[in-house]
Scaffold this motif. Sequence first.
Motif, PDB file in Angstrom:
ATOM      1  N   LYS A 245     -33.450 -37.690  22.778  1.00  0.00           N
ATOM      2  CA  LYS A 245     -32.613 -37.412  21.606  1.00  0.00           C
ATOM      3  C   LYS A 245     -32.672 -35.912  21.314  1.00  0.00           C
ATOM      4  CE  LYS A 245     -34.247 -41.887  19.923  1.00  0.00           C
ATOM      5  NZ  LYS A 245     -33.078 -42.663  20.311  1.00  0.00           N
ATOM      6  N   ILE A 246     -31.559 -35.233  21.527  1.00  0.00           N
ATOM      7  CA  ILE A 246     -31.471 -33.781  21.382  1.00  0.00           C
ATOM      8  C   ILE A 246     -30.460 -33.480  20.280  1.00  0.00           C
ATOM      9  CG2 ILE A 246     -31.232 -31.606  22.612  1.00  0.00           C
ATOM     10  CD1 ILE A 246     -33.142 -33.575  24.006  1.00  0.00           C
ATOM     11  N   TYR A 247     -30.836 -32.624  19.345  1.00  0.00           N
ATOM     12  CA  TYR A 247     -29.938 -32.276  18.242  1.00  0.00           C
ATOM     13  C   TYR A 247     -29.782 -30.764  18.135  1.00  0.00           C
ATOM     14  CZ  TYR A 247     -30.113 -37.063  16.421  1.00  0.00           C
ATOM     15  OH  TYR A 247     -30.002 -38.419  16.262  1.00  0.00           O
TER      16      TYR A 247
ATOM     17  N   PHE B 154     -28.940 -38.159  24.825  1.00  0.00           N
ATOM     18  CA  PHE B 154     -27.740 -37.600  24.191  1.00  0.00           C
ATOM     19  C   PHE B 154     -28.055 -36.272  23.513  1.00  0.00           C
ATOM     20  CE2 PHE B 154     -29.469 -40.434  20.818  1.00  0.00           C
ATOM     21  CZ  PHE B 154     -29.680 -39.497  19.811  1.00  0.00           C
ATOM     22  N   ILE B 155     -26.984 -35.493  23.327  1.00  0.00           N
ATOM     23  CA  ILE B 155     -27.018 -34.262  22.526  1.00  0.00           C
ATOM     24  C   ILE B 155     -26.018 -34.442  21.406  1.00  0.00           C
ATOM     25  CG2 ILE B 155     -26.593 -31.776  22.518  1.00  0.00           C
ATOM     26  CD1 ILE B 155     -27.297 -31.733  25.498  1.00  0.00           C
ATOM     27  N   ARG B 156     -26.455 -34.180  20.166  1.00  0.00           N
ATOM     28  CA  ARG B 156     -25.569 -34.343  19.015  1.00  0.00           C
ATOM     29  C   ARG B 156     -25.616 -33.094  18.132  1.00  0.00           C
ATOM     30  NH1 ARG B 156     -27.516 -40.352  17.048  1.00  0.00           N
ATOM     31  NH2 ARG B 156     -26.563 -41.551  18.759  1.00  0.00           N
ATOM     32  N   PRO B 157     -24.485 -32.695  17.571  1.00  0.00           N
ATOM     33  CA  PRO B 157     -24.470 -31.624  16.564  1.00  0.00           C
ATOM     34  C   PRO B 157     -24.613 -32.222  15.168  1.00  0.00           C
ATOM     35  CG  PRO B 157     -22.222 -32.162  17.162  1.00  0.00           C
ATOM     36  CD  PRO B 157     -23.113 -33.098  17.956  1.00  0.00           C
TER      37      PRO B 157
ATOM     38  N   HIS C 239     -34.498 -37.086   6.179  1.00  0.00           N
ATOM     39  CA  HIS C 239     -34.051 -38.389   6.668  1.00  0.00           C
ATOM     40  C   HIS C 239     -34.878 -38.917   7.834  1.00  0.00           C
ATOM     41  CE1 HIS C 239     -30.565 -38.750   4.066  1.00  0.00           C
ATOM     42  NE2 HIS C 239     -30.304 -37.481   4.291  1.00  0.00           N
ATOM     43  N   GLY C 240     -35.845 -38.144   8.319  1.00  0.00           N
ATOM     44  CA  GLY C 240     -36.731 -38.648   9.356  1.00  0.00           C
ATOM     45  C   GLY C 240     -36.026 -39.002  10.645  1.00  0.00           C
ATOM     46  N   VAL C 241     -35.051 -38.183  11.077  1.00  0.00           N
ATOM     47  CA  VAL C 241     -34.325 -38.437  12.315  1.00  0.00           C
ATOM     48  C   VAL C 241     -35.266 -38.260  13.503  1.00  0.00           C
ATOM     49  CG1 VAL C 241     -32.378 -37.726  13.746  1.00  0.00           C
ATOM     50  CG2 VAL C 241     -32.193 -37.643  11.254  1.00  0.00           C
ATOM     51  N   GLN C 242     -35.259 -39.219  14.427  1.00  0.00           N
ATOM     52  CA  GLN C 242     -36.092 -39.134  15.620  1.00  0.00           C
ATOM     53  C   GLN C 242     -35.508 -38.103  16.580  1.00  0.00           C
ATOM     54  OE1 GLN C 242     -38.980 -41.088  16.581  1.00  0.00           O
ATOM     55  NE2 GLN C 242     -39.051 -41.503  14.394  1.00  0.00           N
ATOM     56  N   MET C 243     -36.341 -37.157  17.025  1.00  0.00           N
ATOM     57  CA  MET C 243     -35.855 -36.088  17.889  1.00  0.00           C
ATOM     58  C   MET C 243     -36.891 -35.749  18.959  1.00  0.00           C
ATOM     59  SD  MET C 243     -34.058 -33.370  15.298  1.00  0.00           S
ATOM     60  CE  MET C 243     -32.725 -33.856  14.193  1.00  0.00           C
ATOM     61  N   ASP C 244     -36.393 -35.469  20.170  1.00  0.00           N
ATOM     62  CA  ASP C 244     -37.236 -34.934  21.230  1.00  0.00           C
ATOM     63  C   ASP C 244     -37.126 -33.413  21.294  1.00  0.00           C
ATOM     64  OD1 ASP C 244     -38.330 -37.365  22.575  1.00  0.00           O
ATOM     65  OD2 ASP C 244     -36.195 -37.811  22.716  1.00  0.00           O
ATOM     66  N   LYS C 245     -35.994 -32.899  20.891  1.00  0.00           N
ATOM     67  CA  LYS C 245     -35.795 -31.450  20.784  1.00  0.00           C
ATOM     68  C   LYS C 245     -34.712 -31.210  19.753  1.00  0.00           C
ATOM     69  CE  LYS C 245     -34.416 -27.254  23.305  1.00  0.00           C
ATOM     70  NZ  LYS C 245     -33.337 -26.871  22.383  1.00  0.00           N
TER      71      LYS C 245
END
Length: 485
Positions: free
Chosen positions: A91-93, A141-144, A153-159
Amino acid sequence: MTREPPLMRAGTRRDPSRRTDGNVVARTAELLGKPLLPWQRYVADVAGELDDATGTYRYDTIVLTTPRQCGKSTLIDTEDTRNAQLGRDRKIYYLAQTGKDAEQHFKEYVKQLMDSRLAPLALKPRLSNGGMEQRFANGSFIRPLAVTKVAGHGVQMDKFTLDEAFSLTEEAGYMILDGLGPTMNTRLRFTGVQPQMWITSTEGTAASTFFNTLLDGLRAGDVPERTAWFDFGLPDDEDPEDLKAVARWHPAAGLLWDLRQLADFRQQFGDNKAGWARAFANRRDVGIAERIISADLWNATTCWPIAPGDLAGRPVVFGAAVDVDATHTAISAGILEHDGTVNVQLLKVLDGTGAAPNEITRLCATYDAPLCMDSRGPNGDLCDRLKALADINGDPVVRFVDMQAGDFLSVGQAFVSGLENGTVRHAADTELDASAANSARAWSGDAWRISRRGSTGKTSPLESAMLAAWGVSHRPEPEGPLQIF
């Protein structure tokens, strides 16, 4: 192979004893059609260092500040693409100031990806507003996102990349980091790969309290063990109007553009020297874009200072304020005139807070006057010390104007309104004038206070004057006749 570090103002040096996946990032850039510049490769090598004890990334935080026109976005996109291939369902943001900024960046990235040799790894992108996503065949995935969609909001992220961090206040920036930090620890346990947060930006303005505080700490040597940082730009002892010096220190000079084009860039800024220095020298613009009190209003509301002997029969309230990091303490007097107007004047600006209790108690006793001050932030320690003072009978030495937690947010607006409607005036004083010229606002909803870290000079003189004026309108009932000694 150990690469020579590029010309940097400061930052983390490569540890050649550690392995790095910088070569994989470099190959990813080639496949995307934009090979890394030397400075980008250096950052990728350091940020990609691997800890032999864990087999994963050494650093969990990357801080990068660069001038404009150097290829920062290319590096971010390359790192995101490489990270998405580290495993399944990653999960990339990419976070930007607004959703529009994030989505514009994302659209440009998707076009580059689909035109590259990495296109077979990518599924069809989703480009609907508010739901954009580039998913890969491995489920990653990559999301903007706009930063407002992430905070708390505690979004789960790897980067994740927090780009253009100069746009954030200290409160907003740390709210994001506090919300995402715990989720990154969860992902480490789940995937075995150290998540990374990248904080990137050109230097900002006096209002950039989050990024300014972060950079100031790193430059002072407060670098956490798991943080790598990179500071590109013109050093303080170089002239931003010297284009050859700017080019020498700019990491993309001669690679993405030449000295002739740099001269064209400079011409576009015209008389905006601060804007030019910020964009191409990566110099912080310490000017105040908007004064709390306009120069015209400030200059039109002066009055003559009042001598101590002329205070007879006029109620007095003292205001005290402490600058950030307790560097100075300012004391002002608010004086109620016979016609109901309030005159304020700065009395003293003391170094630190050590001498403040004696001076404040002397003034309050001499004029039988109460004190008005905020009890939080840098004022807290001094306020507590003053409240603890007692005479031989155990009675408080200093009487305080009652100020509730929310009252401080009304002090500044009440002062400005008083100046505008003619009920408040200020005695001419060079230190108070400078404080009024260099103090910025910090908003909390529809209310504001002086921003101590977002201003460019001492805020305590203006803050003490505001408190003194507010205190006159909220002073406690006198305990006896006013005495002047």
